[in-house]
Design an enzyme around this catalytic site. Structure first.
Site, mmCIF file in Angstrom:
data_model
loop_
_atom_site.group_PDB
_atom_site.id
_atom_site.type_symbol
_atom_site.label_atom_id
_atom_site.label_comp_id
_atom_site.label_asym_id
_atom_site.label_seq_id
_atom_site.Cartn_x
_atom_site.Cartn_y
_atom_site.Cartn_z
ATOM 1 N N LYS A 137 5.591 -20.398 43.469
ATOM 2 C CA LYS A 137 6.788 -19.679 43.936
ATOM 3 C C LYS A 137 7.747 -20.670 44.608
ATOM 4 O O LYS A 137 7.864 -21.808 44.163
ATOM 5 C CB LYS A 137 6.408 -18.533 44.869
ATOM 6 C CG LYS A 137 5.290 -17.669 44.282
ATOM 7 C CD LYS A 137 5.083 -16.393 45.002
ATOM 8 C CE LYS A 137 3.860 -15.694 44.420
ATOM 9 N NZ LYS A 137 3.808 -14.295 44.683
ATOM 10 N N HIS B 91 8.131 -12.669 35.649
ATOM 11 C CA HIS B 91 7.291 -12.431 36.829
ATOM 12 C C HIS B 91 7.849 -11.222 37.584
ATOM 13 O O HIS B 91 9.069 -11.017 37.620
ATOM 14 C CB HIS B 91 7.294 -13.674 37.731
ATOM 15 C CG HIS B 91 6.301 -13.571 38.847
ATOM 16 N ND1 HIS B 91 6.600 -12.903 40.021
ATOM 17 C CD2 HIS B 91 5.025 -13.996 38.959
ATOM 18 C CE1 HIS B 91 5.534 -12.948 40.806
ATOM 19 N NE2 HIS B 91 4.568 -13.614 40.192
ATOM 20 N N SER C 44 -3.685 -11.319 43.898
ATOM 21 C CA SER C 44 -4.612 -11.553 45.001
ATOM 22 C C SER C 44 -5.962 -12.123 44.562
ATOM 23 O O SER C 44 -7.001 -11.784 45.142
ATOM 24 C CB SER C 44 -4.799 -10.270 45.822
ATOM 25 O OG SER C 44 -3.556 -9.865 46.372
ATOM 26 N N GLY D 278 0.306 -10.556 46.146
ATOM 27 C CA GLY D 278 0.591 -10.967 47.523
ATOM 28 C C GLY D 278 0.240 -9.911 48.558
ATOM 29 O O GLY D 278 0.641 -10.016 49.715
ATOM 30 N N ASN E 44 0.919 -20.323 40.606
ATOM 31 C CA ASN E 44 2.347 -20.011 40.749
ATOM 32 C C ASN E 44 2.718 -20.338 42.190
ATOM 33 O O ASN E 44 2.416 -19.582 43.105
ATOM 34 C CB ASN E 44 2.595 -18.529 40.446
ATOM 35 C CG ASN E 44 4.037 -18.136 40.719
ATOM 36 O OD1 ASN E 44 4.897 -19.006 40.878
ATOM 37 N ND2 ASN E 44 4.308 -16.838 40.765
ATOM 38 N N GLU F 93 8.419 -10.657 40.565
ATOM 39 C CA GLU F 93 9.460 -10.972 41.566
ATOM 40 C C GLU F 93 10.811 -11.195 40.886
ATOM 41 O O GLU F 93 11.853 -10.838 41.437
ATOM 42 C CB GLU F 93 9.030 -12.187 42.406
ATOM 43 C CG GLU F 93 7.932 -11.800 43.392
ATOM 44 C CD GLU F 93 6.987 -12.918 43.789
ATOM 45 O OE1 GLU F 93 7.322 -14.103 43.584
ATOM 46 O OE2 GLU F 93 5.886 -12.607 44.286
ATOM 47 N N GLU G 83 -0.267 -8.622 35.684
ATOM 48 C CA GLU G 83 -0.175 -8.701 37.139
ATOM 49 C C GLU G 83 0.288 -7.356 37.691
ATOM 50 O O GLU G 83 1.504 -7.085 37.725
ATOM 51 C CB GLU G 83 0.845 -9.762 37.546
ATOM 52 C CG GLU G 83 0.475 -11.149 37.106
ATOM 53 C CD GLU G 83 1.041 -12.201 38.044
ATOM 54 O OE1 GLU G 83 0.245 -12.937 38.632
ATOM 55 O OE2 GLU G 83 2.268 -12.252 38.224
HETATM 56 C C1 PEP Z 1 1.693 -14.198 41.614
HETATM 57 O O1 PEP Z 1 2.680 -14.358 42.300
HETATM 58 O O2 PEP Z 1 1.762 -14.386 40.387
HETATM 59 C C2 PEP Z 1 0.440 -13.793 42.266
HETATM 60 C C3 PEP Z 1 -0.538 -13.374 41.537
HETATM 61 O O3 PEP Z 1 0.418 -13.884 43.649
HETATM 62 P P1 PEP Z 1 -0.886 -13.641 44.601
HETATM 63 O O4 PEP Z 1 -2.043 -14.394 43.977
HETATM 64 O O5 PEP Z 1 -0.470 -14.193 45.922
HETATM 65 O O6 PEP Z 1 -1.128 -12.163 44.617
#
Ligand code: PEP
Length: 252
Positions: free
Chosen positions: A11, A96, A212, A172, A9, A98, A166
């Site tokens: 972003k 997602h 992460s 993040g 992803n 976000e 997630e």
């Molecule tokens: C994401 O945005 O879907 C995500 C898992 O980000 P990160 O790996 O940076 O935690």
């Protein structure tokens, strides 16, 4: 057998030129990836055209990060699922965290988006996950099952979906769910998939973990029985950190 899916992803990172440079450098390095491995890049909408030009016929997939649930209309700045389909986009993220937190996307809207994507023959990857306060107050299972059911309410049962678990507190932040926490949530989601679409549907639907994921923790997470892949933000932005994730072995 379910594929093991490693999805990036990106972003709001990478211009079309940066996307092309990345993908051209990446492709030759994954020609010897493990069997039954699916790799998908969720790129910014403005990168979709060049991405499909580079990835078409490569065996590596691509997708959008969001879409609207209507096919056309007065929705300034939005992307139509029908147009994504015309651009030969195979996948699209939905819900997602976000989108949910920053753009106030509701459970109901995620359900409409999944429906619109299926009407456009695009496979949705529905993201679900609890916040830290929801986890600390023991609501994790209720939240993720509610999000799953709402998101899949109007799906087309003849088409595929993918799910990404997630935990919001792990995205993040550098905090990763323990392998046991991840597996427990995936078991809950798998059971809910049986309720929604029966055992066959549940068996064939990949559930990815996101939050992460990095080369240092990927092997342990992949070892969890119910984890069918990763959705990766930060570590997907550099070939050096994304490639080892794509090569992670699924050992059970
Ligand atoms: C994401 O945005 O879907 C995500 C898992 O980000 P990160 O790996 O940076 O935690």
């Amino acid at each position: 057998m379910r594929p093991f899916v490693v999805a990036a992803n990106w972003k709001m990172h990478k211009s079309p030129r940066e996307a092309v440079d990345f993908l051209k450098g990446f492709l030759p390095k994954v020609s010897d990836r493990p069997k039954n491995r699916e790799i998908i890049f969720f790129v910014p909408a403005v990168d979709l055209w060049v991405t499909q030009e580079v990835l078409r016929n490569s065996g590596v997939g691509w997708g959008a990060q969001n879409c609207h649930f209507e096919m056309k209309g007065a929705f300034t700045g939005e992307t139509s699922p029908q147009v994504l389909a015309e651009m030969a986009t195979p996948f699209c993220l939905v819900g997602h965290s976000e989108r949910r937190a920053l753009f106030h996307e509701t459970d109901e809207e995620t359900g409409k988006k999944v429906k619109a994507l299926h009407q456009s023959r695009i496979t949705p990857m529905l993201c679900v996950g609890e916040t830290l306060s929801e986890r600390e107050s023991g609501k994790t299972n209720d939240v993720i099952v509610r999000q799953l059911k709402a998101g899949l309410r109007d799906r087309d049962p003849s088409q595929k979906v993918m799910i990404a678990y997630e935990p919001v507190w792990a995205i993040g932040t550098g905090k990763v769910a323990t392998p046991e926490q991840a597996n427990e949530a995936h078991v809950t989601l798998r059971k809910a998939l049986i309720d929604i679409g029966g055992p066959e549907f549940a068996t064939h639907t990949p559930i990815l973990y996101g939050g992460s994921v990095k080369p240092e923790n990927s092997a342990e997470i992949a070892r969890q029985k119910e984890v069918d892949g990763f959705l990766v933000g930060g570590a997907s932005l550099e070939i050096a950190s994304f490639l080892p994730l794509c090569q992670t072995r699924k050992e059970t």
